[in-house]
Design an enzyme around this catalytic site. Structure first.
Site, PDB file in Angstrom:
ATOM      1  N   HIS A 140       2.319  -5.406   5.006  1.00  0.00           N
ATOM      2  CA  HIS A 140       2.788  -4.617   3.846  1.00  0.00           C
ATOM      3  C   HIS A 140       4.286  -5.069   3.676  1.00  0.00           C
ATOM      4  CE1 HIS A 140       4.037  -0.695   2.080  1.00  0.00           C
ATOM      5  NE2 HIS A 140       2.774  -0.419   2.156  1.00  0.00           N
ATOM      6  N   ASP A 191      -4.381   0.612   2.925  1.00  0.00           N
ATOM      7  CA  ASP A 191      -5.392   0.291   1.995  1.00  0.00           C
ATOM      8  C   ASP A 191      -6.670  -0.399   2.570  1.00  0.00           C
ATOM      9  OD1 ASP A 191      -3.434   0.737  -0.122  1.00  0.00           O
ATOM     10  OD2 ASP A 191      -2.373  -1.059   0.143  1.00  0.00           O
TER      11      ASP A 191
END
Length: 428
Positions: A307, A364
């Site tokens: 991330h 995600d």
């Protein structure tokens, strides 16, 4: 720590105030820099090192993997609160009492009816239209049916605008899906919870009933909580920027939806499934693709791992991984793409290359798995993200307006041509 920072330009020193947040974040206040230096500004492409505001809503520490809403750990909220409780917390600053929550939900249900003329606008879109484009357009169209701007000085006006959009937005989201799926539009059932009602609006067939699976409802509730706010990201900054011109809430939200649409922002979970589909079509060899991901000369990129903000781990991923496992088990789905996802996850968590670099599966990755398991098409993933992010956008817009923040107007460093004489067209 000194409360003053000293900047030297051309041999002259300027003193700038230093601000420290409640979590000891330190910022140099450059608001007066341009005036004091006769035109000197800072430049920070992407605003990666620039604080655009002071905010009391969300605290994020990427290095330590911390995410808190109004001081509450995301782990506690996901485990113990409902999405509507978290929405109330983000918007109004405190967790609601039982009475406040019941009133909040009742008022939202009252405002959930969408003007029939909105259907005419929806009818104008082809079935191939992307749900995010439809959702942004319909949210903007709400302005036409609610033409008076929100009086931010009136708590009653502000509250009514908030429950109105919280009531109508799930309807519009479900309609965007049903339009594409060729299904008749549905208003759901007021006897259900906020999340259960949304699931029914999405999936109820015209010739049958829809029974909400509690495991599915719980997983979606958690997903929406995890997506509810994330500090000053691209779409949230867009909502605040657009709102700073004193445009209304619905128009500001429409702009945020468009910002979220991009594959570098809300579209990341869709990119995960597209990657998994590509691996399946290429034979499904997860070992080969993990090797490709480690090869710097290979153009393949592993989506849904690591991330840009969380340098250690994404705290949201730890929470939703459990829900993803529960959903897959409860639904008993046999899906080669989801099998590939589980294979990639297992290898990444055991491979020292990924472990040492802290390239763990992120939110995600798991949200894409859950949405696919629920039968939600890839093009709807970002719209689901928008539904979760709605309370955060509202909270940020409300905070910005109540703090009377100035209109957003970034500066630039001009790098174009200097003054040139005009040449008549006959001589060019």
């Amino acid at each position: 720590m000194s409360k003053i920072a000293t900047l030297e330009i051309g041999g002259k020193k300027y003193e700038l105030p230093v601000i420290t947040g409640t979590e000891n974040e330190v910022a140099i206040d450059i608001a007066a820099l341009r005036g004091a230096t006769n035109g000197v500004i800072t430049i920070d492409p992407g605003f990666k090192n620039t604080g655009s505001c002071e905010s009391a809503i969300t605290f994020l520490d990427g290095e330590e993997g911390i995410l808190r809403y109004r001081g509450y750990a995301i782990e506690d909220l996901a485990e113990k609160a409902s999405f509507l409780e978290v929405a109330y917390l983000l918007i109004f600053g405190e967790l609601p009492t039982k009475e406040q929550l019941e009133k909040f939900h009742t008022d939202i249900k009252i405002e959930s009816q969408v003007d029939e003329d909105i259907k005419k606008i929806l009818d104008g879109f082809p079935k191939s239209a992307h749900p995010m484009g439809v959702l942004s357009s319909l949210t903007s169209a709400l302005v036409a049916f609610n033409p008076s701007s929100v009086n931010v000085e009136s708590p009653e006006d502000m509250y009514k605008a908030i429950v109105k959009i919280l009531g109508k937005f799930p309807v519009l989201t479900a309609w965007a899906y049903r339009k594409r799926a060729g299904l008749p539009l549905d208003y759901g059932d007021d006897s259900l919870t906020y999340v259960e009602n949304f699931l029914q609006m999405m999936f109820k067939k015209p010739n049958g009933s829809y029974k909400v699976n509690p495991v599915v409802a719980d997983a979606l509730d958690k997903l929406l909580i995890l997506h509810a706010d994330h500090e000053q990201n691209c779409s949230t900054s867009t909502v605040r920027m657009v709102g700073s011109s004193h445009v209304g809430l619905f128009a500001s939200l429409s702009a945020g939806i468009s910002a979220l649409w991009g594959p570098l922002h809300g579209g990341a979970n869709q990119a995960v499934i597209e990657m998994l589909e590509a691996i399946r079509e290429d034979g499904g060899d997860t070992h080969r693709y993990m090797a490709k991901a480690k090869d710097k000369d290979d153009p393949f990129r592993l989506m849904g791992f690591g991330h840009r903000v969380y340098k250690n781990f994404d705290p949201r991923a730890k929470i939703i991984k459990k829900s993803a496992d529960q959903v897959l088990e409860a639904l008993g789905i046999q899906d080669e793409v989801l099998d590939i996802a589980k294979g990639l996850e297992k290898e990444a968590l055991e491979d020292s290359y990924f472990v040492d670099r802290k390239l763990y599966p992120n939110v995600d990755f798991y949200s894409g798995i859950i949405y696919r398991a629920l039968g939600i098409p890839e093009e709807m993933f970002t719209a689901m993200f928008a539904l979760g992010r709605l309370p955060g956008w509202i909270a940020q817009w409300r905070e910005m307006r109540l703090r009377k923040e100035p209109i957003g107007r970034p500066r630039q460093v001009y790098v174009g041509e200097t003054h040139r004489p005009f040449v008549n067209i006959e001589k060019r």
